[in-house]
Design a protein around this motif. Sequence first.
Motif, PDB file in Angstrom:
ATOM      1  N   PHE A  71      -9.826   2.794   1.172  1.00 43.29           N
ATOM      2  CA  PHE A  71      -9.794   3.420   2.483  1.00 43.29           C
ATOM      3  C   PHE A  71     -10.514   4.764   2.455  1.00 43.29           C
ATOM      4  O   PHE A  71     -10.567   5.435   1.421  1.00 43.29           O
TER       5      PHE A  71
ATOM      6  N   GLY B  53     -13.578  -4.110   3.181  1.00 42.46           N
ATOM      7  CA  GLY B  53     -13.003  -5.412   2.843  1.00 42.46           C
ATOM      8  C   GLY B  53     -13.974  -6.277   2.076  1.00 42.46           C
ATOM      9  O   GLY B  53     -13.887  -7.503   2.113  1.00 42.46           O
TER      10      GLY B  53
ATOM     11  N   TRP C 194      -9.321  -2.932  -2.527  1.00 44.72           N
ATOM     12  CA  TRP C 194      -9.575  -2.551  -1.138  1.00 44.72           C
ATOM     13  C   TRP C 194      -9.332  -1.047  -1.015  1.00 44.72           C
ATOM     14  O   TRP C 194      -8.280  -0.549  -1.394  1.00 44.72           O
TER      15      TRP C 194
ATOM     16  N   LEU D 238      -4.508  -2.117  13.310  1.00 41.51           N
ATOM     17  CA  LEU D 238      -5.901  -2.556  13.162  1.00 41.51           C
ATOM     18  C   LEU D 238      -6.605  -2.457  14.508  1.00 41.51           C
ATOM     19  O   LEU D 238      -6.116  -2.999  15.500  1.00 41.51           O
TER      20      LEU D 238
ATOM     21  N   TYR E 119      -8.661   1.519  11.443  1.00 41.40           N
ATOM     22  CA  TYR E 119      -7.251   1.542  11.776  1.00 41.40           C
ATOM     23  C   TYR E 119      -6.896   2.851  12.471  1.00 41.40           C
ATOM     24  O   TYR E 119      -7.491   3.891  12.201  1.00 41.40           O
TER      25      TYR E 119
ATOM     26  N   LYS F  98       4.761   5.532  12.455  1.00 41.29           N
ATOM     27  CA  LYS F  98       4.500   4.210  13.032  1.00 41.29           C
ATOM     28  C   LYS F  98       3.699   3.351  12.056  1.00 41.29           C
ATOM     29  O   LYS F  98       3.125   3.854  11.080  1.00 41.29           O
ATOM     30  N   ALA F  99       3.669   2.059  12.321  1.00 39.59           N
ATOM     31  CA  ALA F  99       2.838   1.170  11.524  1.00 39.59           C
ATOM     32  C   ALA F  99       1.370   1.400  11.860  1.00 39.59           C
ATOM     33  O   ALA F  99       1.012   1.498  13.045  1.00 39.59           O
TER      34      ALA F  99
ATOM     35  N   TYR G 249      -2.608 -10.362  -7.170  1.00 35.36           N
ATOM     36  CA  TYR G 249      -3.657  -9.556  -7.789  1.00 35.36           C
ATOM     37  C   TYR G 249      -3.389  -8.096  -7.466  1.00 35.36           C
ATOM     38  O   TYR G 249      -2.830  -7.781  -6.412  1.00 35.36           O
TER      39      TYR G 249
ATOM     40  N   TRP H 134      -4.299   0.922  -1.827  1.00 34.40           N
ATOM     41  CA  TRP H 134      -3.825  -0.442  -1.959  1.00 34.40           C
ATOM     42  C   TRP H 134      -3.249  -0.634  -3.359  1.00 34.40           C
ATOM     43  O   TRP H 134      -3.896  -0.295  -4.352  1.00 34.40           O
TER      44      TRP H 134
ATOM     45  N   LEU I 137       0.863  -1.179   0.000  1.00 32.34           N
ATOM     46  CA  LEU I 137       0.000   0.000   0.000  1.00 32.34           C
ATOM     47  C   LEU I 137       0.900   1.229   0.000  1.00 32.34           C
ATOM     48  O   LEU I 137       2.092   1.139   0.290  1.00 32.34           O
TER      49      LEU I 137
ATOM     50  N   GLN J 112     -11.753   1.195   6.178  1.00 30.05           N
ATOM     51  CA  GLN J 112     -11.381   0.452   4.968  1.00 30.05           C
ATOM     52  C   GLN J 112     -12.443  -0.600   4.687  1.00 30.05           C
ATOM     53  O   GLN J 112     -12.878  -1.300   5.610  1.00 30.05           O
TER      54      GLN J 112
ATOM     55  N   VAL K 245     -11.598  -8.862   3.828  1.00 32.02           N
ATOM     56  CA  VAL K 245     -10.179  -8.518   3.839  1.00 32.02           C
ATOM     57  C   VAL K 245      -9.910  -7.394   4.824  1.00 32.02           C
ATOM     58  O   VAL K 245     -10.491  -6.307   4.722  1.00 32.02           O
ATOM     59  N   TYR K 246      -9.050  -7.661   5.766  1.00 35.21           N
ATOM     60  CA  TYR K 246      -8.533  -6.590   6.617  1.00 35.21           C
ATOM     61  C   TYR K 246      -7.037  -6.784   6.774  1.00 35.21           C
ATOM     62  O   TYR K 246      -6.519  -7.887   6.714  1.00 35.21           O
ATOM     63  N   PHE K 247      -6.351  -5.646   6.963  1.00 35.60           N
ATOM     64  CA  PHE K 247      -4.902  -5.608   7.034  1.00 35.60           C
ATOM     65  C   PHE K 247      -4.499  -5.712   8.501  1.00 35.60           C
ATOM     66  O   PHE K 247      -4.584  -4.757   9.251  1.00 35.60           O
ATOM     67  N   GLN K 248      -4.054  -6.903   8.842  1.00 33.54           N
ATOM     68  CA  GLN K 248      -3.896  -7.260  10.241  1.00 33.54           C
ATOM     69  C   GLN K 248      -2.602  -6.743  10.840  1.00 33.54           C
ATOM     70  O   GLN K 248      -2.554  -6.404  12.024  1.00 33.54           O
TER      71      GLN K 248
ATOM     72  N   LYS L  74      -2.220  12.768   1.473  1.00 30.81           N
ATOM     73  CA  LYS L  74      -3.333  12.051   0.835  1.00 30.81           C
ATOM     74  C   LYS L  74      -3.646  10.755   1.573  1.00 30.81           C
ATOM     75  O   LYS L  74      -3.022  10.419   2.567  1.00 30.81           O
ATOM     76  N   GLY L  75      -4.621  10.043   1.072  1.00 33.18           N
ATOM     77  CA  GLY L  75      -5.078   8.830   1.727  1.00 33.18           C
ATOM     78  C   GLY L  75      -4.296   7.595   1.337  1.00 33.18           C
ATOM     79  O   GLY L  75      -3.376   7.633   0.525  1.00 33.18           O
ATOM     80  N   LEU L  76      -4.689   6.496   1.940  1.00 32.87           N
ATOM     81  CA  LEU L  76      -4.043   5.211   1.692  1.00 32.87           C
ATOM     82  C   LEU L  76      -4.578   4.569   0.416  1.00 32.87           C
ATOM     83  O   LEU L  76      -5.793   4.581   0.162  1.00 32.87           O
TER      84      LEU L  76
ATOM     85  N   GLN M 183       0.892   5.825   0.622  1.00 27.22           N
ATOM     86  CA  GLN M 183       0.209   7.041   1.048  1.00 27.22           C
ATOM     87  C   GLN M 183       1.026   8.242   0.595  1.00 27.22           C
ATOM     88  O   GLN M 183       2.042   8.580   1.212  1.00 27.22           O
TER      89      GLN M 183
ATOM     90  N   TRP N 121       1.088  -4.395   9.852  1.00 27.37           N
ATOM     91  CA  TRP N 121       1.720  -3.497   8.886  1.00 27.37           C
ATOM     92  C   TRP N 121       3.184  -3.261   9.248  1.00 27.37           C
ATOM     93  O   TRP N 121       3.571  -3.322  10.422  1.00 27.37           O
ATOM     94  N   GLY N 122       3.981  -2.924   8.231  1.00 30.78           N
ATOM     95  CA  GLY N 122       5.279  -2.338   8.486  1.00 30.78           C
ATOM     96  C   GLY N 122       5.103  -0.862   8.803  1.00 30.78           C
ATOM     97  O   GLY N 122       4.012  -0.305   8.626  1.00 30.78           O
ATOM     98  N   GLN N 123       6.153  -0.214   9.247  1.00 33.81           N
ATOM     99  CA  GLN N 123       6.029   1.203   9.600  1.00 33.81           C
ATOM    100  C   GLN N 123       6.131   2.121   8.395  1.00 33.81           C
ATOM    101  O   GLN N 123       5.879   3.329   8.501  1.00 33.81           O
TER     102      GLN N 123
ATOM    103  N   ASN O 229     -13.526  -2.065   8.287  1.00 38.91           N
ATOM    104  CA  ASN O 229     -12.449  -2.156   9.272  1.00 38.91           C
ATOM    105  C   ASN O 229     -11.949  -0.763   9.637  1.00 38.91           C
ATOM    106  O   ASN O 229     -12.042   0.152   8.830  1.00 38.91           O
TER     107      ASN O 229
ATOM    108  N   PHE P 205       3.944   1.069   2.320  1.00 30.87           N
ATOM    109  CA  PHE P 205       3.775   0.122   3.413  1.00 30.87           C
ATOM    110  C   PHE P 205       3.634  -1.296   2.867  1.00 30.87           C
ATOM    111  O   PHE P 205       3.013  -1.505   1.819  1.00 30.87           O
TER     112      PHE P 205
END
Lengths: 124, 107
Positions: free
Chosen positions: B98, B91, B96, B46, B36, B42-43, A60, A49, A39, B89, A109-112, A45-47, A41, A114-116, B34, A96
Motif C-alpha cells: 500500500f 495488486g 500486496w 474499496l 481505498y 471504520k472499515a 501464503y 498485508w 492486514l 495498493q 488482487v484487491y481487498f473488496q 503508519k501505513g497498511l 496498521q 474489510w472489517g472495521q 486499487n 484488519f
Amino acid sequence: QLQLQESGPGLVKPSETLSLTCTVSGGSISSESYYWGWLRQPPGKGLEWIGSIYYSGSAYLNASLKSRVIISVDTSKNQFSLKLSSVTAADTAVYFCARHTTSYGAYGVYFQRWGQGTLVIVSS
Amino acid sequence: DIQMTQSPSSLSASVGDRVTITCRASQSILHYLNWYQHKPGKAPKLLIYVASTLQSGVSSRFSGSGSGTDFTLTISSLQPEDFATYYCQQGYGSPWTFGPGTKVEIK
C-alpha cells in the motif's frame, strides 16, 4: 451483505502470542473466488498485508512476518484466524481482516470487503 | 517488494473542489492498482480497482487513471463525506503493498 468482524484480546504481553479471529457473516467463507486476509496498521503508519488463506486451508504469507505467523480457517464456523508469535511493541497496531480476489483473476488482487479493525496493544 | 508512494501526504480542500491524488509504483504494475477510502474507526472501503474501474455503489465523482508506474485518483467535486484518508495498493505481485496514504482535510 457480507460483513467481517475481528475479535480477540486488545492487550498482549511482549513475547507472547497474539491471537485474532475474523467471523464472516452474510456470505460463505467457502467461496472459490476469494481469499481471506489479515492486514495491520501501526499507529501513525501505513497498511501492511500479513497473509491470506483460501477456504481449502492453503495460505501464503508476507515474508517479513512469515516466521511468526500462522493463519488458519474453520469453514464450519465461517471464521479464519491469525496467530502472531513472539510479539513486541512493534506489533502494536490495528488489525484488519478482509476478503480479496485471487491473484490469477483478470483483475489482480484487491481487498473488496474489510472489517472495521481491532486495536491490539503489546505491553506488559 | 513493490514500493508504493503517494503525493501529497495531506491536503486541505473545500467542498466542491476538484482533488487529485497521485500514486507511484517502484516498478511497472500494469493496471493492477486499487484505491481505498478510510475513515477513523471504520472499515476501509474499496473505491476503484484495476486503475479505473469503479466499485459497485461508489459515487461517480471518484475516478482513477494511469498505468505502468503512475496513477491518479480524482474526486471531481469534494463532498463533506469525502474527508478521509486515501490509500493506493498494488495488486500485481505479492506481497500486496500500500501507499502511505493521503489525508484529505477540510479547508
